[in-house]
Design a protein around this motif. Structure first.
Motif, PDB file in Angstrom:
ATOM      1  N   TRP A   1      -4.250   5.444   4.224  1.00 44.15           N
ATOM      2  CA  TRP A   1      -3.701   4.076   3.767  1.00 44.15           C
ATOM      3  C   TRP A   1      -4.609   3.548   2.267  1.00 44.15           C
TER       4      TRP A   1
ATOM      5  N   LYS B   1       2.370  -2.024   4.233  1.00 48.28           N
ATOM      6  CA  LYS B   1       1.754  -3.121   3.850  1.00 48.28           C
ATOM      7  C   LYS B   1       1.124  -3.586   5.378  1.00 48.28           C
TER       8      LYS B   1
ATOM      9  N   ASN C   1      -6.458  -0.047  -0.238  1.00 51.04           N
ATOM     10  CA  ASN C   1      -7.162  -1.116   0.373  1.00 51.04           C
ATOM     11  C   ASN C   1      -7.676  -0.660   1.910  1.00 51.04           C
ATOM     12  N   THR C   2      -6.594  -0.269   2.897  1.00 50.41           N
ATOM     13  CA  THR C   2      -6.989  -0.013   4.325  1.00 50.41           C
ATOM     14  C   THR C   2      -8.153   1.273   4.390  1.00 50.41           C
TER      15      THR C   2
ATOM     16  N   GLU D   1       0.763  -1.126  -0.016  1.00 52.71           N
ATOM     17  CA  GLU D   1      -0.092  -0.007  -0.008  1.00 52.71           C
ATOM     18  C   GLU D   1       0.881   1.141  -0.005  1.00 52.71           C
TER      19      GLU D   1
END
Length: 300
Positions: free
Chosen positions: A254, A281, A257-258, A125
């Motif tokens: 982030w 990550k 994804n996050t 990420e």
């Protein structure tokens, strides 16, 4: 409640805590010859419920078929998780935690990420800087610093490790800024000092990584004349504060994804200045002495 009853209740709590500590300290060491699940009571040690890594881990439990096998994700806090991790490692006990880098625990402890063949957690990420609409016009010097802010996972980890060692976050940030004049010059290139100490507010998620980045950026902004206030919030309020202009900026997005859901909710109400850190990550992690556990599938 009478005084005696209060004393009795307090003693009961102390006895319970002591008993739990005793049980924890006598838990057997990791045994590679035995199934992992029973050794850790089919439990993954997590952090705050609202964290993106927790949402991803809930998805991972389903994707890898762990829900049917009664695996559970234990909610706690970052501090509680790292404390539990430290104690487990000291005794060579088995443990599985929600992990992310940059974070000081990967520098301080012998940890490894588990492979994720189903790619539930996604690839590496990036962390983005998000500012409110209108900031470029209202505070162009601050906007330029925020736009030019970029550092490495190793640099962020150095600040986090100092804070973990007992240093006040603001002092750790000042020490970093003092030690890296050439890098700060890049962040402030073309920026002029402002007068009158105009106010700026930055919000952040109270993760060790974001405590580090927010304090460092705030330190640089103060050096060029701004009166900066920083405020810790849960993830959703952080995004909402910038979207509603209650705050001016955050450096803890982030992506992809996050923070995906929050980015989707607020992307039209904020300005994304792009990446301030590459190589972030998230995933599940275990101590390196658990040599035969290298993939999430190995937990079965």
């Amino acid at each position: 409640m009478t005084f005696l009853k209060k004393i009795a209740a307090a003693l009961a709590v102390l006895i319970t805590v002591g008993a739990l500590a005793a049980c924890s300290s006598t838990q057997p060491k990791y045994d590679a010859k035995e199934p992992l699940g029973p050794q850790i009571n089919y439990t993954i040690t997590g952090i705050d419920a609202g964290a993106g890594v927790m949402t991803s881990t809930d998805k991972a439990l389903k994707a890898y078929g762990f829900v049917e096998k009664k695996w559970q994700l234990k909610q706690s806090s970052t501090a509680a998780m790292t404390s539990t991790l430290q104690k487990a490692i000291a005794d060579k006990r088995p443990i599985v935690v929600t992990g992310w880098t940059p974070h000081w625990m990967f520098t301080k402890f012998p940890l490894k990420f588990l492979k994720d063949p189903k790619n539930v957690y996604g690839k590496t990420e990036q962390i983005h800087t998000i500012v409110r609409k209108g900031l470029k016009q209202d505070a162009p010097q601050a906007y330029q610093v925020l736009d030019q802010f970029h550092w490495t996972p190793e640099e962020m980890s150095s600040v986090m490790l100092a804070v973990n060692g007992g240093k006040d976050p603001a002092e750790a940030a000042k020490a970093f800024v003092k030690k890296h004049p050439e890098q700060i010059a890049q962040w402030t290139k073309g920026v002029t000092h402002v007068s009158g100490k105009p106010k700026l507010t930055m919000t952040y998620i109270a993760w060790d990584s974001e405590i580090a980045s927010t304090n460092v950026v705030a330190t640089v902004l103060r050096q060029i004349g701004y009166n900066v206030t920083i405020r810790a919030m849960e993830p959703q309020p952080v995004w909402a504060s910038v979207a509603t202009k209650a705050a001016d900026a955050q450096v803890s997005a982030w992506l992809p994804n996050t923070s995906a859901k929050l980015y989707s909710d607020y992307k039209n109400q904020v300005v994304d200045l792009g990446v301030n850190l590459d190589g972030a990550k998230v995933g599940l992690a275990v101590p390196k002495y658990m040599k035969n556990i290298n993939s999430i599938e190995d937990l079965k």
